[in-house]
Design a protein around this motif. Structure first.
Motif, PDB file in Angstrom:
ATOM      1  N   THR A   9      14.908 -48.524  33.966  1.00 40.06           N
ATOM      2  CA  THR A   9      13.514 -48.317  33.577  1.00 40.06           C
ATOM      3  C   THR A   9      13.036 -49.605  32.929  1.00 40.06           C
ATOM      4  OG1 THR A   9      13.871 -45.954  33.196  1.00 40.06           O
ATOM      5  CG2 THR A   9      11.962 -46.953  32.135  1.00 40.06           C
ATOM      6  N   VAL A  10      11.881 -50.083  33.370  1.00 38.31           N
ATOM      7  CA  VAL A  10      11.326 -51.331  32.863  1.00 38.31           C
ATOM      8  C   VAL A  10      10.119 -51.033  31.982  1.00 38.31           C
ATOM      9  CG1 VAL A  10      10.044 -53.399  33.547  1.00 38.31           C
ATOM     10  CG2 VAL A  10      12.102 -52.771  34.774  1.00 38.31           C
ATOM     11  N   MET A  11      10.024 -51.766  30.883  1.00 36.28           N
ATOM     12  CA  MET A  11       8.839 -51.699  30.039  1.00 36.28           C
ATOM     13  C   MET A  11       8.389 -53.125  29.756  1.00 36.28           C
ATOM     14  SD  MET A  11       8.141 -49.967  26.331  1.00 36.28           S
ATOM     15  CE  MET A  11       8.694 -51.303  25.303  1.00 36.28           C
ATOM     16  N   PRO A  18       8.845 -60.195  25.363  1.00 37.53           N
ATOM     17  CA  PRO A  18       9.915 -59.956  26.341  1.00 37.53           C
ATOM     18  C   PRO A  18       9.848 -58.541  26.914  1.00 37.53           C
ATOM     19  CG  PRO A  18      10.795 -60.936  24.336  1.00 37.53           C
ATOM     20  CD  PRO A  18       9.363 -60.583  24.060  1.00 37.53           C
ATOM     21  N   GLY A  19      10.141 -58.418  28.195  1.00 39.20           N
ATOM     22  CA  GLY A  19      10.234 -57.115  28.825  1.00 39.20           C
ATOM     23  C   GLY A  19      11.548 -56.458  28.438  1.00 39.20           C
ATOM     24  N   VAL A  20      11.623 -55.160  28.667  1.00 43.58           N
ATOM     25  CA  VAL A  20      12.829 -54.400  28.350  1.00 43.58           C
ATOM     26  C   VAL A  20      13.292 -53.694  29.617  1.00 43.58           C
ATOM     27  CG1 VAL A  20      13.771 -52.472  27.008  1.00 43.58           C
ATOM     28  CG2 VAL A  20      12.124 -54.033  25.960  1.00 43.58           C
ATOM     29  N   LEU A  21      14.573 -53.807  29.919  1.00 39.10           N
ATOM     30  CA  LEU A  21      15.186 -53.043  31.000  1.00 39.10           C
ATOM     31  C   LEU A  21      16.190 -52.105  30.360  1.00 39.10           C
ATOM     32  CD1 LEU A  21      15.761 -52.542  34.091  1.00 39.10           C
ATOM     33  CD2 LEU A  21      17.701 -54.079  33.764  1.00 39.10           C
ATOM     34  N   VAL A  22      15.991 -50.816  30.550  1.00 43.30           N
ATOM     35  CA  VAL A  22      16.923 -49.804  30.048  1.00 43.30           C
ATOM     36  C   VAL A  22      17.718 -49.303  31.242  1.00 43.30           C
ATOM     37  CG1 VAL A  22      17.164 -47.615  28.822  1.00 43.30           C
ATOM     38  CG2 VAL A  22      15.273 -49.151  28.238  1.00 43.30           C
ATOM     39  N   HIS A  55      15.178 -46.030  22.737  1.00 44.23           N
ATOM     40  CA  HIS A  55      15.056 -47.482  22.895  1.00 44.23           C
ATOM     41  C   HIS A  55      13.579 -47.883  22.910  1.00 44.23           C
ATOM     42  CE1 HIS A  55      19.169 -48.762  23.391  1.00 44.23           C
ATOM     43  NE2 HIS A  55      19.380 -48.014  24.458  1.00 44.23           N
ATOM     44  N   LEU A  56      12.759 -47.144  23.657  1.00 45.80           N
ATOM     45  CA  LEU A  56      11.344 -47.487  23.752  1.00 45.80           C
ATOM     46  C   LEU A  56      10.648 -47.369  22.403  1.00 45.80           C
ATOM     47  CD1 LEU A  56      10.325 -45.949  27.191  1.00 45.80           C
ATOM     48  CD2 LEU A  56      11.086 -48.267  26.661  1.00 45.80           C
ATOM     49  N   ARG A  57      10.982 -46.339  21.618  1.00 49.08           N
ATOM     50  CA  ARG A  57      10.395 -46.190  20.280  1.00 49.08           C
ATOM     51  C   ARG A  57      10.743 -47.386  19.398  1.00 49.08           C
ATOM     52  NH1 ARG A  57       8.008 -41.493  18.555  1.00 49.08           N
ATOM     53  NH2 ARG A  57       8.401 -42.141  16.426  1.00 49.08           N
ATOM     54  N   THR A  58      11.959 -47.900  19.541  1.00 51.10           N
ATOM     55  CA  THR A  58      12.372 -49.076  18.776  1.00 51.10           C
ATOM     56  C   THR A  58      11.480 -50.272  19.119  1.00 51.10           C
ATOM     57  OG1 THR A  58      14.657 -48.330  18.667  1.00 51.10           O
ATOM     58  CG2 THR A  58      14.289 -50.683  18.360  1.00 51.10           C
ATOM     59  N   VAL A  59      11.218 -50.456  20.398  1.00 51.12           N
ATOM     60  CA  VAL A  59      10.393 -51.571  20.854  1.00 51.12           C
ATOM     61  C   VAL A  59       8.928 -51.368  20.457  1.00 51.12           C
ATOM     62  CG1 VAL A  59       9.535 -52.779  22.905  1.00 51.12           C
ATOM     63  CG2 VAL A  59      11.940 -52.124  22.752  1.00 51.12           C
ATOM     64  N   LEU A  60       8.440 -50.131  20.570  1.00 51.31           N
ATOM     65  CA  LEU A  60       7.029 -49.846  20.315  1.00 51.31           C
ATOM     66  C   LEU A  60       6.664 -49.849  18.841  1.00 51.31           C
ATOM     67  CD1 LEU A  60       6.630 -46.968  22.903  1.00 51.31           C
ATOM     68  CD2 LEU A  60       5.558 -49.238  23.035  1.00 51.31           C
ATOM     69  N   ALA A  85       8.882 -37.085  23.198  1.00 51.02           N
ATOM     70  CA  ALA A  85       9.811 -38.005  22.544  1.00 51.02           C
ATOM     71  C   ALA A  85       9.121 -39.249  21.983  1.00 51.02           C
ATOM     72  CB  ALA A  85      10.908 -38.421  23.521  1.00 51.02           C
ATOM     73  N   LEU A  86       8.023 -39.664  22.590  1.00 48.65           N
ATOM     74  CA  LEU A  86       7.360 -40.895  22.177  1.00 48.65           C
ATOM     75  C   LEU A  86       6.162 -40.682  21.259  1.00 48.65           C
ATOM     76  CD1 LEU A  86       7.555 -42.876  25.533  1.00 48.65           C
ATOM     77  CD2 LEU A  86       9.006 -43.124  23.515  1.00 48.65           C
ATOM     78  N   HIS A  87       5.838 -39.440  20.949  1.00 46.36           N
ATOM     79  CA  HIS A  87       4.722 -39.152  20.040  1.00 46.36           C
ATOM     80  C   HIS A  87       4.926 -39.924  18.735  1.00 46.36           C
ATOM     81  CE1 HIS A  87       1.436 -36.868  18.339  1.00 46.36           C
ATOM     82  NE2 HIS A  87       2.170 -36.757  17.252  1.00 46.36           N
ATOM     83  N   PRO A  88       3.961 -40.605  18.182  1.00 44.69           N
ATOM     84  CA  PRO A  88       2.515 -40.514  18.360  1.00 44.69           C
ATOM     85  C   PRO A  88       1.941 -41.441  19.431  1.00 44.69           C
ATOM     86  CG  PRO A  88       2.942 -41.966  16.539  1.00 44.69           C
ATOM     87  CD  PRO A  88       4.281 -41.487  17.049  1.00 44.69           C
ATOM     88  N   HIS A  89       2.789 -42.137  20.176  1.00 44.14           N
ATOM     89  CA  HIS A  89       2.300 -42.985  21.253  1.00 44.14           C
ATOM     90  C   HIS A  89       1.725 -42.090  22.354  1.00 44.14           C
ATOM     91  CE1 HIS A  89       4.243 -46.236  19.158  1.00 44.14           C
ATOM     92  NE2 HIS A  89       5.382 -45.558  19.175  1.00 44.14           N
ATOM     93  N   ILE A  90       0.778 -42.627  23.114  1.00 43.55           N
ATOM     94  CA  ILE A  90       0.063 -41.834  24.115  1.00 43.55           C
ATOM     95  C   ILE A  90       0.366 -42.374  25.508  1.00 43.55           C
ATOM     96  CG2 ILE A  90      -2.225 -41.134  24.929  1.00 43.55           C
ATOM     97  CD1 ILE A  90      -3.157 -41.641  21.973  1.00 43.55           C
TER      98      ILE A  90
END
Length: 103
Positions: A9-11, A18-22, A55-60, A85-90
């Motif tokens: 998964t890429v973000m 930097p981009g993130v690859l999980v 992982h995404l929450r850490t980056v965000l 899982a990502l709340h409060p992000h939309i």
């Protein structure tokens, strides 16, 4: 990204960081070899490892952000799980795949 593995998964962020690859342990070494470390961070998921949303929450971070998602690549169940899982992000469904223009 240059990653040739079949699971990941890429973000990427709007700020150009930097981009993130999980990916899972099968591809972590391969991803580290194939990706430019100055442009990509590789994060591993698996048993006793953080989940992809963790992982995404850490980056965000904690400040709520909008997350564009290529909705053609995720099921409704995955969307709902990510939303929770990502709340409060939309999550925001993208009209077209951002990668489609590159291929």
């Amino acid at each position: 990204s240059g990653f040739s593995g079949s699971a990941g998964t890429v973000m990427v962020t709007a700020d150009g960081g930097p981009g993130v690859l999980v990916t899972d342990g099968r591809y972590t070494i391969q991803a580290a070899q194939e990706l430019d470390a100055s442009m990509w961070k590789v994060m591993q998921v698996g048993a006793r490892m953080p989940t992809m949303p963790e992982h995404l929450r850490t980056v965000l971070g904690e400040t709520p952000k909008k997350i564009g998602v290529d909705a053609s690549t995720v099921s409704l169940g995955t969307w709902r799980s990510l939303e929770k899982a990502l709340h409060p992000h939309i999550l925001v469904a993208l009209g077209t795949s951002p990668l489609a223009t590159l291929w």
